[in-house]
Design a protein around this motif. Structure first.
Motif, PDB file in Angstrom:
ATOM      1  N   MET B 121       0.654  -1.221  -0.044  1.00 20.70           N
ATOM      2  CA  MET B 121       0.039   0.300   0.053  1.00 20.70           C
ATOM      3  C   MET B 121       0.722   1.205   0.003  1.00 20.70           C
ATOM      4  SD  MET B 121      -3.300  -0.996   1.520  1.00 20.70           S
ATOM      5  CE  MET B 121      -4.183  -2.285   1.553  1.00 20.70           C
ATOM      6  N   GLY B 125       1.342   4.198  -3.237  1.00 21.19           N
ATOM      7  CA  GLY B 125       0.642   5.492  -3.049  1.00 21.19           C
ATOM      8  C   GLY B 125      -0.818   5.376  -2.113  1.00 21.19           C
ATOM      9  N   PHE B 126      -0.704   4.557  -1.443  1.00 20.49           N
ATOM     10  CA  PHE B 126      -1.935   4.424  -0.584  1.00 20.49           C
ATOM     11  C   PHE B 126      -1.425   4.437   1.058  1.00 20.49           C
ATOM     12  CE2 PHE B 126      -5.137   3.895  -3.368  1.00 20.49           C
ATOM     13  CZ  PHE B 126      -4.740   3.029  -4.284  1.00 20.49           C
ATOM     14  N   ASP B 127      -0.345   5.309   1.132  1.00 23.20           N
ATOM     15  CA  ASP B 127       0.149   4.989   2.575  1.00 23.20           C
ATOM     16  C   ASP B 127      -0.533   5.881   3.723  1.00 23.20           C
ATOM     17  OD1 ASP B 127       0.881   7.591   1.961  1.00 23.20           O
ATOM     18  OD2 ASP B 127       2.818   6.893   1.185  1.00 23.20           O
ATOM     19  N   MET B 128      -1.798   6.519   2.972  1.00 25.06           N
ATOM     20  CA  MET B 128      -2.574   7.116   3.995  1.00 25.06           C
ATOM     21  C   MET B 128      -3.285   6.137   4.700  1.00 25.06           C
ATOM     22  SD  MET B 128      -3.501   7.279   0.775  1.00 25.06           S
ATOM     23  CE  MET B 128      -4.165   8.400  -0.355  1.00 25.06           C
ATOM     24  N   TYR B 129      -3.557   4.988   4.325  1.00 25.49           N
ATOM     25  CA  TYR B 129      -4.309   3.871   4.806  1.00 25.49           C
ATOM     26  C   TYR B 129      -3.516   3.326   5.694  1.00 25.49           C
ATOM     27  CZ  TYR B 129      -7.140   4.130   0.287  1.00 25.49           C
ATOM     28  OH  TYR B 129      -7.967   4.602  -0.705  1.00 25.49           O
ATOM     29  N   PRO B 132      -4.361   3.673   9.897  1.00 22.72           N
ATOM     30  CA  PRO B 132      -5.590   3.453  10.174  1.00 22.72           C
ATOM     31  C   PRO B 132      -5.830   1.950   9.975  1.00 22.72           C
ATOM     32  CG  PRO B 132      -6.089   5.197   8.638  1.00 22.72           C
ATOM     33  CD  PRO B 132      -4.392   4.840   8.770  1.00 22.72           C
ATOM     34  N   LEU B 133      -5.209   1.383   9.237  1.00 24.53           N
ATOM     35  CA  LEU B 133      -5.303  -0.057   8.870  1.00 24.53           C
ATOM     36  C   LEU B 133      -4.603  -0.793  10.053  1.00 24.53           C
ATOM     37  CD1 LEU B 133      -4.748  -0.766   5.309  1.00 24.53           C
ATOM     38  CD2 LEU B 133      -6.793  -1.217   6.563  1.00 24.53           C
TER      39      LEU B 133
END
Lengths: 119, 205
Positions: B121, B125-129, B132-133
Motif C-alpha cells: 500500500m 501510493g496508499f500510505d494514508m491507509y 488506520p489499517l
C-alpha cells in the motif's frame, strides 16, 4: 480524505471486527493473481478493510471533484476524471476510459478526415 | 425467488459462512437486487460455470452502501458509477496483491502476510491507509483472541473470558486442568463439573 477523518472512523467503529465486504470473495480475487499461493489471515483482513477505505476514498474524492457538487449525483464521468487527475487513482485509467458520445466521436472522425484531405 | 439455487451456487463457489462479523454480515443470496449472482452484471449465472478471473467482483450492494456512506447524505449515485466502482475495487485488490506477492517471492516466502500488504500500500501510493489499517488490525486481533480463546492456557471453544459457576451447564471437556489456589493445587475435571466447596472461581495461571 484526510488521515484525521480516517482516525475518527476507526475510533467510532463499534464492532471492531466489522467488515462490510465478504472476506471470502476478497480472497478469491486475490488468488486470481498469478503466483499467489497462500494468504494469511491478517493479510486478508487488511486487504478487505483497505478495500473499504478505497471505496470511500474514491467515491468521496470523485464526488467532490466532479460535477456532483451541482447535480448532487456521483456519475461515471466523475470517476473517470478522478482517475485521470489524481495520481493515486491513475492505475484505474485503463478500466475507466472517458466516455464519449457516439455522435461526437463521429464528428471528430469527420474533422480528422477533412484535415487529411486538406494536406 | 429461487433462493435455493443461489445458495447452491455460493456453496459450489466455495463461499461458506466464514465471515467474521458473527451474523452482522450475511451473503445476500435471497435479495431481489440480484446480489446472489457471482458476477453482478449478468443475470442468474449458473453455479457450475467457471468464472474468468476478470469477472470476479464484490457484491454491488455492499460496494454501493459503502459509497453512499462516504458521500454527503443528500448525494446520489448513478447506477453506472456503482458498477464502475465495483470493477475498480477488483482492480485495486489485484493491484495490491500482485505487489505484495512480488515482494514475497523476492524474499523467498510463500505466504503473503500483513506486512506485505501494508508495504504494498505504501509503495503504491496508499500510505494514508496504513496507520488506520494498523489500528483496525489491532482491534481485529483482539476481537479474534476473545472469541477463539487464543490465550497461553488452552481453552476449549465456547468458554468466555471469565468463567463463573453459572457458565457451566454441561460437561467440561476432558483434560481441562484448573487450579483453585486454596487447598488443592490442581483439580482435574474429566467428564462433568461438580460443585465443590472451596472453588470460588476458576483461574488460569
Amino acid at each position: 480524505m484526510s488521515e484525521k477523518n480516517m482516525e475518527e472512523k476507526v475510533e467510532h467503529a463499534t464492532n471492531s471486527k466489522n467488515v462490510s465486504l465478504p472476506m471470502s470473495r476478497v480472497r478469491l480475487i486475490m488468488k486470481s493473481s498469478p503466483d499467489v499461493s497462500c494468504i494469511n489471515q491478517d493479510a486478508l483482513f487488511l486487504t478487505t478493510k483497505a478495500t473499504e477505505l478505497f471505496v470511500q476514498h474514491l467515491a468521496l474524492s470523485s464526488y467532490k471533484n466532479g460535477s456532483g457538487k451541482e447535480t448532487n449525483t456521483l456519475s461515471y464521468s466523475d470517476l473517470a476524471n478522478a482517475a485521470e487527475e489524481k495520481e493515486t487513482f491513475q492505475f484505474l485509467t485503463d478500466i475507466l476510459p472517458k466516455k464519449i458520445l457516439a455522435r461526437d466521436y463521429l464528428k471528430s472522425l469527420e474533422e480528422m478526415k477533412k484535415d487529411d484531405d486538406n494536406l | 425467488m429461487d433462493g435455493d439455487s443461489s445458495t447452491t451456487d455460493t456453496t459450489q463457489l466455495g463461499i461458506t459462512g466464514e465471515y467474521m462479523t458473527g451474523g452482522t454480515y450475511v451473503l445476500q443470496t435471497q435479495d431481489d437486487d440480484g446480489d446472489e449472482s457471482f458476477n453482478d452484471h449478468e443475470d442468474g449465472n449458473g453455479g457450475k460455470e467457471h468464472f474468468r478471473e476478470q469477472d470476479i467482483y464484490l457484491p454491488i450492494a455492499n460496494v454501493a452502501r459503502i459509497m453512499k456512506n462516504a458521500i454527503p447524505q443528500t448525494g446520489k449515485i448513478a447506477k453506472d458509477a456503482k458498477e464502475c466502482v465495483q470493477e475498480c475495487v477488483s482492480e485495486f485488490i489485484s493491484f495490491i496483491t500482485s505487489e505484495a506477492s512480488e515482494r514475497c517471492h523476492q524474499e523467498k516466502r510463500k505466504t503473503i502476510n500483513g506486512e506485505d500488504i501494508l508495504f504494498a500500500m505504501s509503495t503504491l501510493g496508499f500510505d494514508m491507509y496504513v496507520e488506520p489499517l494498523k489500528l483496525y488490525l489491532q482491534k481485529f486481533r483482539e476481537a479474534m483472541k476473545g472469541e477463539k480463546g487464543i490465550t497461553p492456557v488452552t481453552v476449549s471453544e465456547g468458554l468466555g473470558e471469565e468463567l463463573t459457576d453459572d457458565s457451566f451447564t454441561g460437561q467440561l471437556p476432558a483434560g481441562l486442568i484448573t487450579a483453585d489456589g486454596q487447598q488443592q493445587n490442581v483439580m482435574v475435571y474429566t467428564t462433568s463439573y461438580q460443585q465443590i466447596s472451596g472453588v470460588q472461581q476458576i483461574q488460569f495461571s
